[in-house]
Structures are given as structure tokens and as C-alpha cells.
Design an enzyme around this catalytic site. Structure first.
Site, short mmCIF file in Angstrom:
data_model
loop_
_atom_site.label_atom_id
_atom_site.label_comp_id
_atom_site.label_asym_id
_atom_site.label_seq_id
_atom_site.Cartn_x
_atom_site.Cartn_y
_atom_site.Cartn_z
N ASP A 177 -64.63 -39.99 15.19
CA ASP A 177 -63.50 -40.19 14.85
C ASP A 177 -62.12 -39.36 13.59
O ASP A 177 -61.38 -40.42 13.69
CB ASP A 177 -62.72 -41.75 15.57
CG ASP A 177 -61.34 -41.20 15.68
OD1 ASP A 177 -60.43 -40.38 16.43
OD2 ASP A 177 -60.85 -42.04 15.20
N HIS A 195 -58.12 -39.29 16.79
CA HIS A 195 -57.73 -39.41 18.31
C HIS A 195 -55.96 -39.26 18.08
O HIS A 195 -55.80 -39.49 19.21
CB HIS A 195 -58.10 -41.09 18.70
CG HIS A 195 -57.50 -41.86 17.22
ND1 HIS A 195 -57.93 -42.07 17.03
CD2 HIS A 195 -56.30 -42.92 17.76
CE1 HIS A 195 -57.18 -43.42 16.46
NE2 HIS A 195 -55.87 -43.68 17.06
N SER A 201 -53.54 -45.65 12.62
CA SER A 201 -54.53 -44.49 12.68
C SER A 201 -55.04 -43.65 11.95
O SER A 201 -53.44 -43.29 10.91
CB SER A 201 -54.22 -44.85 13.76
OG SER A 201 -54.97 -45.65 15.69
#
Length: 868
Positions: A314, A260, A397
Site C-alpha cells: 500500500d 489506497h 491515511s
């Protein structure tokens, strides 16, 4: 894959270059300029940075950008910068100067309110002698040199940030190769938050519950800490990731992060990684200073390619363009591709892409969907129920999650955890990513197990702790017996803790070196070096070797030391241009004799013999220099004096020269007759029309004044504007002169899709003929229009994309004695436009006539008067 060099961002560089200041050493031979590890603006005394060409981008609304970033969906990476898209050929839009045998282009970027600037070149290819630097105007932050070693197959170069709201781009090459560079600036990204922001501009900061990796809690994780790096993508978004090992143990620069975060095959080249960005002090958890960002790191890499990704778990796996430098002490983390839960886990990450932190969960993980609490749900993610020490934030992230055996089991997808709550985070499972979507571009197995061993677990490798060493300033000039001083800076790479003992060698005979303190022990970051006892040292240049020794590692760096024993012996003698020379180029090549004891020379050029009106000055170590363009058809005066750290010599004798006349200039001995002049101080209300007419008057003229402009639309257009009638007197040598800038769609191959031209009418506007290329004394047409839907298809035209302001001069001899009108015409095809279009200012028609010398007064002789 073409190899690209890694670069350092050199911080806190202060250089004083004056006739009595520190000499800036230059590694070239004394009769020519060459490549350097510093911008030529430091080493060669180019014109003041305030005089170079400037690109001003729109002012940032910091509050709005931060608010917009806070509203971004949780499935997108954290944004820290606002983009500005452009297409600028640095060779065309920058200010050009010549230094020795090198041509230098400099462009100043002004981004009001920006906290940092980073840029992207979507076309980057330098010749063998080419160098690219990017730096702040005060030289405190310098990126580069980038060179031909950074030419990549993807043809791009994206840079780390330079703190502040201004950046200088400097490209130089040997003059014979200068034009060979392909250097197209396409993105100017303006930071509104994130790392590297000066403390006085700080608004956002990471949560104070975070734990610095240097703290004792990180002691068992020193190797894995060196795996993790922050990175930016497209110069706008930021995430974290980690180096990951393979069964071949070959230390390929494979880097695991989150899908992402948005890395694609098209934008992987924009990835810039920041290594060893961490605090050297363990800041107290919960304290105010714990969240305050530190300066950005000076260890970076740029560019990558995408190997594989898979949305369900992901993950994204990229390969960095280059090998990770050993001085970064890189570690390739092991991994665990087995399914199951884990009794405890550890996360290493960059919250807000600030300093590296470590977080701990001492309870068992769960297998769920993303953001789910049902066990096992779809089974794609690891749920960290709540962090017991530390947390994660935006920017974390993509960071790795480790099992108790120090192996990566997932990468951060997202969650709700933050300081002050006990909410959960979710990590995409390596066990799911292992087989992923079943192809090499959607799973990890092909890349992490290239030997087909079948292994599902692997330990990490590498990660030797280290330190870095440099001196600032790296060049010192002194007048003996004054001592020389500089600062030795050390950087502790994560996990390094040994004392470093400093020493110096290659000193002048009889000189001494002392370091305070010595040895250097963490958390001390610098030591003062004093080189003394120089009373008997011979004048000259020395390369002093500075060495740092720990128990296991040695590092060296050099200090350039220049010692002067007295003033330069004499003033230089001027050689070229010769005294009273005429028809000299507007960029003259100056040369003079050397002066014994001199370390640099100051050249002054003035428009008067008293040098009260200086038009150019420069300091150089050489005995020759080519100046920036001077006024044409003008008499100039020049002189030189020598300098070193002890002082300056007297000025040389003064020489004069006259520059050549440029197209449109009237030679000395003639005077200018102006037949027409329009400066657009007010709206002239000229007739304009055509298809898609956008001609308008406004504040878009040369140097920020008023002018006229037509937009280049993304549709078929043929728009024109005409001057009033102008009478050309028989027998004169008239020219049409005007300033114009162009941002008109070209075809990047010697021609145009959209295009502009000038036409002339001799019958009051009934019939029009294009001014031919042969009459353009400057700024010839770019080529033919080759777009079938463009009404001017086949015509020669201008289509600078972009072309900064230039003065166009048109020969009007063919229309002597006639009444003429001029029509400025812009036409476009049915697609792609440029909103800046064609801007025009200061239109005039001039001619030259012989200067009339007035007769002197008559002499009257009176009879003598006899006095008695």
C-alpha cells in the site's frame, strides 16, 4: 518538467475602495493597467461582483453527503467534498471588461450550502501576461496569482479550497494576449466537511485525544513534523503523506503516501498539498476545544506526477510539480528499509485532514498481513497494537510511521484505532515496498537510492525552522496628519520559537513607526503598526519596508503607504468621448485629465443629465477606463471627479454621447414595428417533432423565466420545433431576434459533432431552407457538422459547449413582403450528448420605420377687442 509556481492563500484581507477610503495601490505605470499581486477587482474598480456572470450548481444536502462519506469502504480515502462536473471555457462564459490595456474575465460560482469550494481546470495554459485569481466575494480568501509559470506538461491546474459557498474566478491578460489562454473549468467541488470550515458551521471534528504537534510531546520530532503534509486528490478526497530523502541528498520533492488514497498517473495533477497546517497552541488533551478545526493553512502547492506504487504494501510515491519553498522549512525524512519489528513507533498525521497531530506507541510492533493478527502472516504490514498517546483517524491515511531513530518504516493503510478504544492500526512496510513488484514503477529502491549505494537506512535532511511575515491591509491611504495603521501578521513554522523584533524603513521624512507588541513572542501572532508624525510628510506614495528579525532568520515585506496633504486641486477635464459624440462603441474608452493630489477617480455614466439613473460607475487610479457594455443606440451622460484620502473634488463638467446601433436596433429617428413576439409567459403549444423529439416548454428560459428546450442526446436524433406563420410587410427592414444558450457537443476544432440551426419556409412549411451564415448579424454558426451518423452532417451549425445566453439577430430582407415560418432544428450523432442542449427564449420579428411626427395644433388669430 515545466516548473510551476507555488501560491499563497491570502487570508483575512479587508479592502475598502471608495472615493474617501483607502487607496489600493497598483504597481502599473499610471497610463495603463498591468499585472498585480491582487485581483483587478480590488485594484481597478471593476463593476460590482453581483453583476458578473454566474454559474449556480445544485444545492448540497450536507446530511446526506456526510452519511454517504461515512459509509465509504475502509480501503478508500476520506471524502470531504461533492463534485460537479462541467466543461466551461472561462473566456466564453465569464463577464468581460476592459481596464487600461488589460481584458478581464470574471465568473461567479454559487454553490448553496457548500462549506468550501475548490476547482479543477483540466486545460490550463496562460499567456505570458496572464493571471488567474480565485477568491471569496468578500476578498477574505484569495488564491493566486497563478500565471504562465504554472503551465505544466500535464496541462492542468487544481486549486486549494476557498471557504464559503461562493467563489469568484478572475482571469486577466494584456488585451492582445487575452484570447490565447486555454482555461477550461471542469470540476467544481463543494465541501461538506474537512479542514478550513468556519467554527459556526462545524459539525465534524477530530477526536479530543489527539496531540497537537506544538505540544511538548513533539519537541523531539520538530524536524520530522515539517516533513508531513495533508493533501487532497481530485478536489474530493483527502489523505496525509511526507517528504522523503534520497541517497543523493538532493531534496527532490518526493512525497510518500498510501496507494489506497487513489493517486494514479491520470489524476496525480489534481494533488494539492497543505503545509505547516498545525495549531500554534497546545490544546488540552480531552478538552472540547482540542478537536475544533482551525482555519486552513496559507501554504500550499498544487500538482504532482506518480512515480511508483504497489498495492501489497500500500505505498505510493509521487513527485510534486515544484520545489518545496524554503520558507515552509521542509524536512526530508530518513527511512529504514530493513525488515524486523520496532520497540516503539511514532506517527505524525492529519486526522480528518485537520491540524497536524502526533501519536505514540511505546510497545513493540508486530509483522502481519493487513488487518491481520497472525505473526508474521504475509509480512506486508506493521501492526501497531494500540496507541498509548493519541490515535489516528480518517485523513491520516498515507501518513508516516517512524522508528526510534526517526526514520520512516511504513505509511498508514488503515485500522480500527480511535479515541476511546485500544484497537490496532496497520502500516505498509517500507522493507516490502523497497523491492515491491520488482520494477521501477512498483518499488521504492530506484527512487530513494538513485546512487545505487545499497544502503537500507538513511537519515533525514533539511527542515530549518522559520517564520512568515505579512501585513494586512498591505495598502493604507491617509490624509496627513492622521496616522496610518496596519497589522503585521507572523506565522510560526513548526519548531520555530525565537522572538521576532519588528522594524520599518523607507518611511516619509520625519515619520515614526511603532509596533505593539514588539518583539513578537509565540503564541502572539500579530502586532499593530502605527506610522505617525505625518504633519510634515510630503504627499505621495511610499513603499515602507517592514522587517522581522529573529536570532537566526530575517523576513521582509512591504506596506504601500499613500499620503495626501489636502483635497485634489481641481475637477478633471473630460477628453473622450467628445461632447455630443455619436456612433460611439457600446464599450466606450473614457479619458480625462489628471488632477493634482488625486489618488483615484470616480467615473459615473447615466441615462439622464441629472444622473438620477446611473448605468455604470467605476473607481480607478488611472486617467482612462473602458467601461462594460452599455445600452446600444442610446444617449448617455458622463462625468468624473477626483479623490484621495482627504476627500473628493467637484465633478467635472458633463459630456454626452450616443452609442452605436446594434444589429436589430432601430436608429434614433425611427420606430420599431413588431410583427411577432413570443416571450413564453405561457406554453404556445407550437408544433414539434422529428427523430428523438425532446422539445419542451418549461422554466429554463433567459434570466430564469420560461422558454423552450431540446436535449442533445447521446444517440442519433433530428428534432425540430416551428413558429406560426408571420407576415413581413413589404418595404420594411425586418429581423428575427431570439435569445439562446447552447450546451451541444462540439469537436473543439472549429466544428460540431452535434449541431443546431434555423430554417425558414415561405410556403407554409412544405419546404425549408437553412438561414445562411451571411444572414446572421450576430452569433455566426460555429462550423460544419462532421459526424457521419448525424442527419445534418456537412451543414453549418451552432454547437457552443457551452455558450451562455446570447441574442441572435437574423437579417430577413430576403423575405420582405412574404409570409414566413421558422424552424429551430437540433440534430445529433450516435454517441455523447449534453443534457442541457439548446434553450431558446424571447423570439421576435421586428422592423424599423420612419418615426411619424404628429402635426401641431392650428393657430387661430382672433380680432382684437377694444376695452373701454
Amino acid at each position: 518538467m515545466v516548473r510551476s509556481r507555488w501560491v499563497f492563500a491570502l487570508l483575512a484581507i479587508t479592502v475598502l475602495l471608495s472615493v474617501i477610503g483607502a487607496k489600493v495601490p497598483f504597481t502599473a505605470a499610471q497610463n495603463q493597467a498591468s499585472t498585480s499581486d491582487r485581483p483587478l477587482g480590488l485594484a481597478q474598480g471593476l463593476k460590482d461582483l453581483n453583476t458578473v456572470a454566474q454559474i449556480a450548481v445544485p444545492e448540497l444536502d450536507l446530511a446526506k453527503e456526510r452519511a454517504d462519506a461515512a459509509k465509504r469502504p475502509s480501503n478508500l480515502p476520506t471524502r470531504f467534498a461533492k463534485d460537479y462536473q462541467t466543461t466551461l471555457d472561462i473566456k466564453q462564459v465569464a463577464s468581460i471588461e476592459i481596464v487600461g490595456n488589460r481584458t478581464v474575465a470574471r465568473l461567479r460560482i454559487d454553490a448553496p450550502k457548500a462549506l468550501s469550494i475548490n476547482v479543477g481546470f483540466t486545460s490550463y495554459n496562460l499567456p505570458k501576461s496572464g493571471q488567474l485569481f480565485l477568491y471569496s466575494p468578500d476578498y477574505r480568501s484569495i488564491l493566486g496569482p497563478y500565471s504562465a509559470a504554472d503551465n505544466e506538461e500535464h496541462g492542468q491546474l487544481w486549486t486549494p479550497i476557498v471557504a464559503g459557498d461562493q467563489m469568484i474566478i478572475e482571469y486577466s491578460a494584456d488585451s492582445g494576449e487575452f484570447a490565447l489562454a486555454d482555461l477550461t473549468l471542469s470540476a467544481i467541488n463543494r465541501g461538506f466537511s474537512g479542514f478550513g470550515i468556519p467554527r459556526d458551521l462545524l459539525v465534524d471534528k477530530s477526536g479530543s485525544c489527539n496531540v497537537d504537534v506544538v505540544c511538548p510531546e513533539g519537541d523531539d520530532w520538530r524536524a520530522e513534523i515539517n516533513s508531513v503534509a495533508a493533501y487532497t486528490r481530485n478536489g474530493l478526497d483527502m489523505c496525509s503523506g511526507a517528504l522523503i530523502n534520497t541517497t543523493a541528498n538532493d531534496q527532490k520533492p518526493y512525497f510518500l503516501t498510501a496507494n489506497h488514497c487513489g493517486i494514479t498517473a491520470e489524476n496525480a495533477a489534481t494533488v494539492v498539498t497543505y503545509w505547516n497546517y498545525e495549531s500554534t497552541l497546545c490544546r488540552t488533551i480531552g478538552s472540547a476545544e482540542n478537536g475544533t478545526p482551525l482555519p486552513k493553512p496559507n501554504t500550499t502547492m498544487t500538482g504532482a506526477i506518480l512515480l511508483a506504487n504497489y498495492a501489497a504494501s500500500d505505498f505510493a510515491l509521487i513527485e510534486l510539480d515544484d520545489e518545496v519553498p524554503t520558507e515552509y522549512a521542509p524536512f526530508w525524512s530518513g527511512w529504514n528499509a530493513q525488515s524486523g519489528d520496532f520497540p516503539s513507533v511514532v506517527a505524525i498525521h492529519h486526522p480528518g485532514v485537520e491540524e497536524k497531530r502526533i501519536s505514540f506507541e511505546d510497545q513493540a510492533t508486530q509483522t502481519t498481513d493487513y488487518l491481520g493478527t497472525t505473526v508474521p502472516g504475509g509480512g506486508t504490514h506493521i501492526r501497531v497494537v494500540d496507541w498509548d498517546l493519541g490515535t489516528t483517524e480518517g485523513g491520516s491515511s498515507g501518513s508516516p510511521l517512524y522508528d526510534p531513530n526517526h526514520r520512516i518504516v511504513g505509511q498508514l493503510h488503515g485500522g480500527y484505532a480511535a479515541c476511546g478504544n485500544e484497537l490496532s492500526d496497520w502500516y505498509g512496510r517500507v522493507s516490502v515496498s523497497w523491492n515491491g513488484g520488482g520494477t521501477s514503477t512498483s518499488r521504492l529502491k530506484d527512487w530513494l537510492d538513485p546512487t545505487n549505494s545499497g544502503a537500507l537506512v538513511l537519515d533525514g535532511t533539511g527542515g530549518t525552522p522559520a517564520f512568515t511575515l505579512n501585513v494586512n491591509p498591505s495598502s493604507v491611504a491617509v490624509c496627513a496628519p492622521v496616522s496610518a495603521q496596519t497589522t503585521v501578521n507572523l506565522g510560526w513554522i513548526s519548531g520555530f520559537s525565537e522572538p521576532v523584533t519588528l522594524s520599518a524603513s523607507n518611511l516619509p521624512a520625519g515619520a515614526t513607526a511603532s509596533f505593539t507588541p514588539n518583539p513578537v513572542i509565540s503564541p502572539t501572532l500579530s502586532s499593530q503598526l502605527t506610522i505617525g508624525n505625518l504633519s510634515t510628510a510630503m504627499a505621495g506614495d511610499y513603499s515602507v519596508a517592514i522587517r522581522g528579525d529573529s536570532t537566526t532568520i530575517s523576513r521582509t515585506t512591504n506596506l504601500d503607504l499613500s499620503i495626501s496633504g489636502g483635497l485634489p486641486s481641481a475637477a478633471p477635464s473630460l477628453t473622450a468621448p467628445a461632447n455630443n459624440a455619436t456612433n460611439v462603441s457600446e464599450t466606450p474608452a473614457f479619458s480625462w485629465s489628471s488632477a493634482a493630489g488625486a489618488t483615484n477617480y470616480l467615473l459615473e455614466i447615466a441615462s439622464d443629465a441629472n444622473f438620477s439613473n446611473l448605468v455604470y460607475t467605476a473607481t480607478t487610479e488611472l486617467t482612462s477606463l473602458t467601461s462594460a457594455p452599455l445600452s446600444t443606440n442610446t444617449k448617455h451622460y458622463w462625468r468624473v471627479r477626483a479623490a484621495n484620502a482627504c476627500g473628493v473634488s467637484a465633478f467635472s463638467s458633463t459630456f454626452s454621447f450616443t452609442t452605436e446601433a446594434a444589429p436589430g436596433d432601430c436608429p434614433i429617428g425611427t420606430e420599431t414595428v413588431v410583427a411577432f413576439n413570443e416571450t413564453f409567459d405561457s406554453d404556445p403549444s407550437w408544433v414539434h417533432g422529428g427523430t428523438g423529439d425532446t422539445w419542451a416548454y418549461g422554466a429554463f428560459g433567459y434570466n430564469g423565466g420560461n422558454g423552450i428546450k431540446a436535449t442533445d442526446p447521446a444517440s442519433v436524433s433530428d428534432q425540430w420545433i416551428t413558429t406560426p406563420a408571420i407576415s413581413l410587410t413589404e418595404g420594411l427592414t425586418p429581423t428575427l431576434q431570439f435569445w439562446n444558450s447552447q450546451t451541444i457537443e462540439d469537436r473543439s476544432a472549429g466544428g460540431c459533432y452535434d449541431g443546431a440551426l434555423v430554417e425558414v419556409s415561405t410556403d407554409g412549411g412544405s419546404a425549408w431552407n437553412q438561414i445562411p451564415n451571411s444572414a446572421l448579424l450576430t452569433d455566426p454558426y460555429n462550423g460544419a457538422i462532421t459526424a457521419s451518423t448525424n442527419p445534418l452532417n456537412g451543414s453549418q451549425a451552432w454547437c457552443g459547449d457551452p455558450q451562455d445566453w446570447l441574442k441572435s439577430v437574423v437579417d430577413l430582407n430576403a423575405y420582405n413582403g412574404q409570409s414566413v415560418m421558422f424552424r429551430f432544428r437540433l440534430a445529433s450523432d450516435d454517441s455523447v450528448g449534453r443534457p442541457d442542449g439548446w434553450k431558446i427564449d424571447n423570439i421576435s420579428v421586428k422592423a424599423c420605420v420612419a418615426e411619424v411626427v404628429p402635426e401641431g395644433p392650428s393657430l387661430v388669430f382672433l380680432p382684437a377687442i377694444t376695452k373701454n
